[in-house]
Write a protein that holds these residues in place. Structure first.
Motif, PDB file in Angstrom:
ATOM      1  N   LYS A  83       0.832  -1.204   0.000  1.00 53.66           N
ATOM      2  CA  LYS A  83       0.000   0.000   0.000  1.00 53.66           C
ATOM      3  C   LYS A  83       0.867   1.255   0.000  1.00 53.66           C
ATOM      4  O   LYS A  83       0.593   2.214  -0.719  1.00 53.66           O
ATOM      5  N   ALA A  84       1.939   1.234   0.800  1.00 52.16           N
ATOM      6  CA  ALA A  84       2.847   2.376   0.825  1.00 52.16           C
ATOM      7  C   ALA A  84       3.519   2.564  -0.534  1.00 52.16           C
ATOM      8  O   ALA A  84       3.698   3.699  -0.997  1.00 52.16           O
ATOM      9  N   ASP A  85       3.873   1.449  -1.191  1.00 56.45           N
ATOM     10  CA  ASP A  85       4.488   1.534  -2.519  1.00 56.45           C
ATOM     11  C   ASP A  85       3.499   2.103  -3.535  1.00 56.45           C
ATOM     12  O   ASP A  85       3.868   2.950  -4.357  1.00 56.45           O
ATOM     13  N   GLU A  86       2.245   1.657  -3.475  1.00 56.11           N
ATOM     14  CA  GLU A  86       1.234   2.183  -4.390  1.00 56.11           C
ATOM     15  C   GLU A  86       1.003   3.676  -4.166  1.00 56.11           C
ATOM     16  O   GLU A  86       0.862   4.434  -5.123  1.00 56.11           O
ATOM     17  N   GLN A  87       0.973   4.087  -2.908  1.00 52.91           N
ATOM     18  CA  GLN A  87       0.796   5.508  -2.602  1.00 52.91           C
ATOM     19  C   GLN A  87       1.979   6.322  -3.115  1.00 52.91           C
ATOM     20  O   GLN A  87       1.800   7.422  -3.651  1.00 52.91           O
ATOM     21  N   PHE A  88       3.179   5.784  -2.970  1.00 48.42           N
ATOM     22  CA  PHE A  88       4.362   6.480  -3.467  1.00 48.42           C
ATOM     23  C   PHE A  88       4.314   6.607  -4.978  1.00 48.42           C
ATOM     24  O   PHE A  88       4.584   7.675  -5.531  1.00 48.42           O
ATOM     25  N   ARG A  89       3.960   5.512  -5.650  1.00 52.28           N
ATOM     26  CA  ARG A  89       3.880   5.558  -7.120  1.00 52.28           C
ATOM     27  C   ARG A  89       2.793   6.527  -7.586  1.00 52.28           C
ATOM     28  O   ARG A  89       2.978   7.243  -8.569  1.00 52.28           O
ATOM     29  N   ALA A  90       1.664   6.558  -6.885  1.00 56.01           N
ATOM     30  CA  ALA A  90       0.596   7.498  -7.244  1.00 56.01           C
ATOM     31  C   ALA A  90       1.071   8.934  -7.041  1.00 56.01           C
ATOM     32  O   ALA A  90       0.776   9.811  -7.857  1.00 56.01           O
ATOM     33  N   TYR A  91       1.815   9.162  -5.974  1.00 54.15           N
ATOM     34  CA  TYR A  91       2.346  10.498  -5.724  1.00 54.15           C
ATOM     35  C   TYR A  91       3.327  10.905  -6.824  1.00 54.15           C
ATOM     36  O   TYR A  91       3.292  12.045  -7.303  1.00 54.15           O
ATOM     37  N   VAL A  92       4.170   9.977  -7.252  1.00 50.85           N
ATOM     38  CA  VAL A  92       5.134  10.285  -8.316  1.00 50.85           C
ATOM     39  C   VAL A  92       4.401  10.573  -9.612  1.00 50.85           C
ATOM     40  O   VAL A  92       4.733  11.523 -10.325  1.00 50.85           O
ATOM     41  N   ARG A  93       3.373   9.750  -9.931  1.00 46.58           N
ATOM     42  CA  ARG A  93       2.603  10.006 -11.166  1.00 46.58           C
ATOM     43  C   ARG A  93       1.899  11.357 -11.092  1.00 46.58           C
ATOM     44  O   ARG A  93       1.859  12.097 -12.068  1.00 46.58           O
ATOM     45  N   GLU A  94       1.351  11.678  -9.919  1.00 45.57           N
ATOM     46  CA  GLU A  94       0.662  12.954  -9.758  1.00 45.57           C
ATOM     47  C   GLU A  94       1.638  14.114  -9.883  1.00 45.57           C
ATOM     48  O   GLU A  94       1.340  15.130 -10.503  1.00 45.57           O
ATOM     49  N   SER A  95       2.816  13.958  -9.309  1.00 45.76           N
ATOM     50  CA  SER A  95       3.825  15.016  -9.389  1.00 45.76           C
ATOM     51  C   SER A  95       4.332  15.195 -10.807  1.00 45.76           C
ATOM     52  O   SER A  95       4.656  16.305 -11.224  1.00 45.76           O
ATOM     53  N   ALA A  96       4.377  14.091 -11.548  1.00 43.74           N
ATOM     54  CA  ALA A  96       4.835  14.167 -12.936  1.00 43.74           C
ATOM     55  C   ALA A  96       3.732  14.675 -13.859  1.00 43.74           C
ATOM     56  O   ALA A  96       3.998  14.997 -15.014  1.00 43.74           O
ATOM     57  N   GLY A  97       2.502  14.717 -13.368  1.00 41.18           N
ATOM     58  CA  GLY A  97       1.405  15.257 -14.170  1.00 41.18           C
ATOM     59  C   GLY A  97       0.750  14.248 -15.075  1.00 41.18           C
ATOM     60  O   GLY A  97       0.106  14.620 -16.036  1.00 41.18           O
ATOM     61  N   THR A  98       0.885  12.953 -14.789  1.00 39.45           N
ATOM     62  CA  THR A  98       0.286  11.938 -15.660  1.00 39.45           C
ATOM     63  C   THR A  98      -0.809  11.141 -14.985  1.00 39.45           C
ATOM     64  O   THR A  98      -1.329  10.215 -15.561  1.00 39.45           O
ATOM     65  N   SER A  99      -1.189  11.499 -13.755  1.00 40.81           N
ATOM     66  CA  SER A  99      -2.149  10.653 -13.035  1.00 40.81           C
ATOM     67  C   SER A  99      -3.573  10.804 -13.565  1.00 40.81           C
ATOM     68  O   SER A  99      -4.277   9.830 -13.731  1.00 40.81           O
ATOM     69  N   GLY A 100      -4.021  12.021 -13.808  1.00 38.51           N
ATOM     70  CA  GLY A 100      -5.411  12.218 -14.197  1.00 38.51           C
ATOM     71  C   GLY A 100      -5.675  11.951 -15.661  1.00 38.51           C
ATOM     72  O   GLY A 100      -6.747  11.538 -16.039  1.00 38.51           O
TER      73      GLY A 100
END
Length: 134
Positions: A83-100
């Motif tokens: 779960k912590a790894d998934e949250q970290f990856r989601a944070y990285v994707r969000e910071s990179a601007g590709t999550s949404g």
């Protein structure tokens, strides 16, 4: 008074070993208590029972807990790490601007699903597809 001659080197070594084993024991006891209170599958009464058992008979309580619930303890720790790894990856994707937005292929697949489900018309599909591809 010379204390060094009264306490030989081997005794210092054994004292250090016992000290580190004592610290290790308390770390294990606290780790079990933390796992006990983080576990959502146990009721409040079960948690209270385990806590009383661990406090009143700590050596027996720790060994019984490890035997009875040790596998679940590892599984919960692994789920927490994932779960912590998934949250970290989601944070990285969000910071990179590709999550949404997702990739172009993902967006086109979503549009196709919307059109096949009847939520958008063919004209709306064509406009959205042109917007994505440009």
């Amino acid at each position: 008074m010379n204390l060094a001659s009264d306490y030989p080197l081997l005794n210092v070594f054994w004292t250090m070993c016992w000290f580190f084993l004592w610290i290790l024991w308390f770390m294990l006891l606290f780790r079990i208590l933390i796992d006990l209170f983080r576990d959502d599958s146990l009721s409040g009464w079960a948690k209270a029972g385990w806590a009383i058992f661990l406090i009143l008979l700590p050596f027996l309580g720790v060994f019984v807990y490890l035997i009875a619930r040790g596998r679940g303890m590892g599984e919960r720790e692994m789920a927490k790490a994932q779960k912590a790894d998934e949250q970290f990856r989601a944070y990285v994707r969000e910071s990179a601007g590709t999550s949404g937005e997702g990739s172009t292929a993902d967006q086109l697949a979503k549009l196709t699903e919307l059109r096949s489900a009847g939520h958008i018309s063919d004209e709306e599909y064509a406009k959205a597809k042109a917007k994505i591809l440009t």
